[in-house]
Design an enzyme around this catalytic site. Structure first.
Site, PDB file in Angstrom:
ATOM      1  N   THR A 248       1.083  -1.177   0.318  1.00 35.21           N
ATOM      2  CA  THR A 248      -0.053  -0.095   0.396  1.00 35.21           C
ATOM      3  C   THR A 248       1.429   0.978  -0.144  1.00 35.21           C
ATOM      4  OG1 THR A 248      -0.018   0.289   1.986  1.00 35.21           O
ATOM      5  CG2 THR A 248      -1.779  -1.044   1.102  1.00 35.21           C
TER       6      THR A 248
ATOM      7  N   LYS B 264      16.020   4.761   3.880  1.00 38.22           N
ATOM      8  CA  LYS B 264      16.711   3.595   3.276  1.00 38.22           C
ATOM      9  C   LYS B 264      18.106   3.155   4.356  1.00 38.22           C
ATOM     10  CE  LYS B 264      14.645   4.396  -1.692  1.00 38.22           C
ATOM     11  NZ  LYS B 264      15.131   4.845  -2.690  1.00 38.22           N
TER      12      LYS B 264
ATOM     13  N   GLU C 185       8.145  11.857  -8.725  1.00 40.25           N
ATOM     14  CA  GLU C 185       7.214  12.699  -8.584  1.00 40.25           C
ATOM     15  C   GLU C 185       6.872  14.515  -8.743  1.00 40.25           C
ATOM     16  OE1 GLU C 185       5.459   9.943  -6.024  1.00 40.25           O
ATOM     17  OE2 GLU C 185       6.985   8.730  -6.285  1.00 40.25           O
TER      18      GLU C 185
ATOM     19  N   VAL D 288      14.467  -1.513   0.121  1.00 43.12           N
ATOM     20  CA  VAL D 288      15.962  -0.445  -0.119  1.00 43.12           C
ATOM     21  C   VAL D 288      16.069  -0.259  -1.327  1.00 43.12           C
ATOM     22  CG1 VAL D 288      17.958  -0.307   0.337  1.00 43.12           C
ATOM     23  CG2 VAL D 288      16.893  -1.067   1.962  1.00 43.12           C
TER      24      VAL D 288
ATOM     25  N   LYS E 230       9.077   0.839   2.754  1.00 40.51           N
ATOM     26  CA  LYS E 230      10.119   1.023   4.045  1.00 40.51           C
ATOM     27  C   LYS E 230       9.643   1.822   5.695  1.00 40.51           C
ATOM     28  CE  LYS E 230      10.594   4.737   1.325  1.00 40.51           C
ATOM     29  NZ  LYS E 230      10.753   4.687   0.148  1.00 40.51           N
TER      30      LYS E 230
ATOM     31  N   ASP F 228      13.979  10.382   1.729  1.00 35.50           N
ATOM     32  CA  ASP F 228      13.381   8.948   1.366  1.00 35.50           C
ATOM     33  C   ASP F 228      15.085   8.046   1.765  1.00 35.50           C
ATOM     34  OD1 ASP F 228      12.778   6.823  -0.908  1.00 35.50           O
ATOM     35  OD2 ASP F 228      14.698   7.669  -1.756  1.00 35.50           O
TER      36      ASP F 228
ATOM     37  N   GLU G 223      12.988  -6.613   1.265  1.00 34.67           N
ATOM     38  CA  GLU G 223      13.729  -6.776   0.140  1.00 34.67           C
ATOM     39  C   GLU G 223      13.474  -6.014  -0.491  1.00 34.67           C
ATOM     40  OE1 GLU G 223      16.485  -8.810  -0.535  1.00 34.67           O
ATOM     41  OE2 GLU G 223      17.299  -6.397  -0.909  1.00 34.67           O
TER      42      GLU G 223
ATOM     43  N   GLY H  31      10.912   0.960 -10.327  1.00 30.69           N
ATOM     44  CA  GLY H  31      10.620   0.373 -11.266  1.00 30.69           C
ATOM     45  C   GLY H  31       9.109  -0.680 -10.947  1.00 30.69           C
TER      46      GLY H  31
ATOM     47  N   GLY I 106       8.355  10.126 -15.242  1.00 28.87           N
ATOM     48  CA  GLY I 106       8.138   8.998 -14.045  1.00 28.87           C
ATOM     49  C   GLY I 106       9.183   8.524 -13.606  1.00 28.87           C
TER      50      GLY I 106
END
Lengths: 347, 347
Positions: free
Chosen positions: B101, B229, B214, B157, B130, B225, B154, B327, B211
């Site tokens: 989500t 991570k 954002e 990150v 994350k 972000d 997995e 991706g 793309g």
């Protein structure tokens, strides 16, 4: 009580000596991280002889030995003239045999027989030898399975840099279509020094001075070292056993200073690439050859003696791992990582 | 009979839809490689509603749905206004919950509650979020262990590029001293385009057109972000849970065209680096900041939107893995790789 593995060292050259050093110096720290201890119970070496103690040999004393000492001073025996190590390997009081002798690049011997004897005797094997893997990996894995033990060989390709276990573990299910690699640090170092203006001969001599290149650099610069590694990776990454003649091989000897300076002028790099790929019908083609790479290629900037493999995958596109491809400590860690994998598989 | 895992999809955006697509299109091929089949038995999504069928939902029909369809046409229910998914997650007839989500970057919700409910109900969880990992990984791993299931993440990150599982698996025992990473593809893409002569604003707009970025690129170029991570990697690679305030964070907004062209003139590269390292006393320091890297640095040549992590290790020195960091397919593979790891751990 903490779990323990008894280790037999076959060969006490740089690699197994460094493994012994790590066990001696870091054993309790590692036990805390890994959940098991390691005890060296048997060693054989053509210079030092044979030493066996089921309670654990005196590693400090072993590591203090000088080149012309033998194990007699530690209660062992002198080197046995003409011994093939069979009895030692079959009877050593060990759970795991660390095989680090040498390989004839045509037959894979004597390492291949060492591995067979150990597996037949119900001992797991870790090795840094390419030979047994390149020539008999399927047979040896089946033999290990039949005896409920493991055959591990991460160090056969890029010393301790985990390329085999990355492909078979974390990248499982990714859809492996092929790989390309810089698999020989000596030739990559030489090409880099040629970019800095040296002749190939001067670069080879420099690599010899630094200990990267052997006195006879033929296997490094002629591509046969890379060919063996391509065979190992083809079997472990693509599931196909290739013979030497399936891998057309060209080294870097035909790369001239002019070719190098033309490439540099275009922002490109000559690299010795070992590669294999699988087509839609599952057919594998492989080769070793110098390739002119664009600066944007993941292998173009791999410097000096560093090695790297780029996996070509269905779901992730290119994934590249780079790290050392040789070295005493780096290769000893390969054996340690094999022992960790043996524990994980058998626990 | 082949082993099967029933999967519940929480969220049916790009990632879980692509996972469903892979299961639908490649399920039998994967079963042959992996030794188990996958069956989607439950789906909930705020747009489409809820669909449950213990015998397996009709994936072809689900994948053919248009944006304004609901699950009613397939025998499911309409989206429940104000539902928090708790009952769905607790009662879904599933072995594994695939959570994809969204995460509030401050609280980790609602993903965090989703993961808790699933683990409490005895279901393993895979997620690409994350948040739950950065804020509560130790609690969630303990909860999974208490319920004899697994919590895998997995994709938190570098999408499917296996950086967490490389560190915890093949690199176990290597002596991890720290890591440095290019962990945000958007900002790396922007820096690369600035090297090609674009202003930062023009590069951001281009990234948005492709793309990569954002509509609001603050989290990407401001570093938050990357900070999440770094927190995830610090816990999984160095074994230390950090809070947001433990990671001083600076993005790329202060990097000017002049700084970029000065760097290019010296053969250097500005990169946004997230890093953490452990000193001899076990103290961890971490940060996110732009760094000027020499061309020979393993992260200097990482191009475009590619991500990479360099591990600093005791036995191997630097080991670097690079691959996609985002991706649709790449992130869906992260969930598949989590499922493979769940199978390996519970088998």
């Amino acid at each position: 009580m903490t779990k323990n593995y008894n280790i037999a060292l076959v060969g006490l050259g740089n690699v197994n000596r460094t493994l012994a050093d790590i066990i001696q110096a870091k054993g309790s720290e590692l036990a805390e991280e890994l959940g098991f201890t390691l005890r060296v119970t048997a060693i054989t070496d053509w210079r030092f002889g044979t030493l066996v103690d089921p309670a654990g040999v005196d590693l400090a004393a072993v590591l203090a030995m000088r080149p012309d000492d033998t194990f007699v001073a530690l209660g062992g025996t002198v080197p046995a003239e003409g011994s093939d190590n069979e009895e030692f390997i079959r009877t050593a009081p060990a759970d795991i045999v660390a095989e680090a002798t040498f390989t004839n690049p045509v037959t894979g011997e004597p390492a291949l027989s060492h591995v067979r004897w150990a597996l037949e005797a119900g001992k797991s094997v870790c090795t840094t030898n390419k030979g047994p893997v390149a020539f008999a990996v399927d047979e040896l894995k089946a033999l290990a399975a039949d005896n409920a033990v493991r055959f591990e060989f991460e160090g056969a390709v890029m010393s301790g840099t985990p390329v085999i276990r990355l492909a078979s573990g974390p990248l499982k299910g990714v859809g492996m279509k092929g790989f390309s690699g810089i698999l020989n640090g000596t030739s990559n170092y030489i090409l880099g020094r040629m970019e800095a203006g040296l002749s190939q001969l001067a670069a080879i001599e420099e690599a010899q001075d630094y200990g990267y290149a052997e006195a006879d650099p033929t296997a490094d610069i002629g591509g046969s070292d890379v060919r063996l590694k391509v065979m190992v990776l083809a079997s472990q990454v693509l599931g196909v056993e290739l013979a030497s003649e399936d891998v057309p091989t060209e080294g870097i000897t035909a790369i001239t200073p002019q070719m190098i300076s033309d490439a540099v002028g275009q922002g490109k790099h000559w690299k010795l690439i070992g590669q294999a790929s699988k087509d839609a019908d599952g057919r594998v083609t492989a080769q070793v050859a110098p390739q002119l790479l664009d600066a944007s290629h993941p292998l173009a900037a791999i410097p000096g003696a560093t090695n790297a493999v780029m996996f070509d995958t269905e779901y992730l596109g290119p994934v590249t791992i780079s790290g050392p491809g040789a070295g005493r400590i780096e290769t000893a860690y390969a054996l340690l990582s094999d022992i960790i994998a043996i524990d994980a598989a058998l626990a």
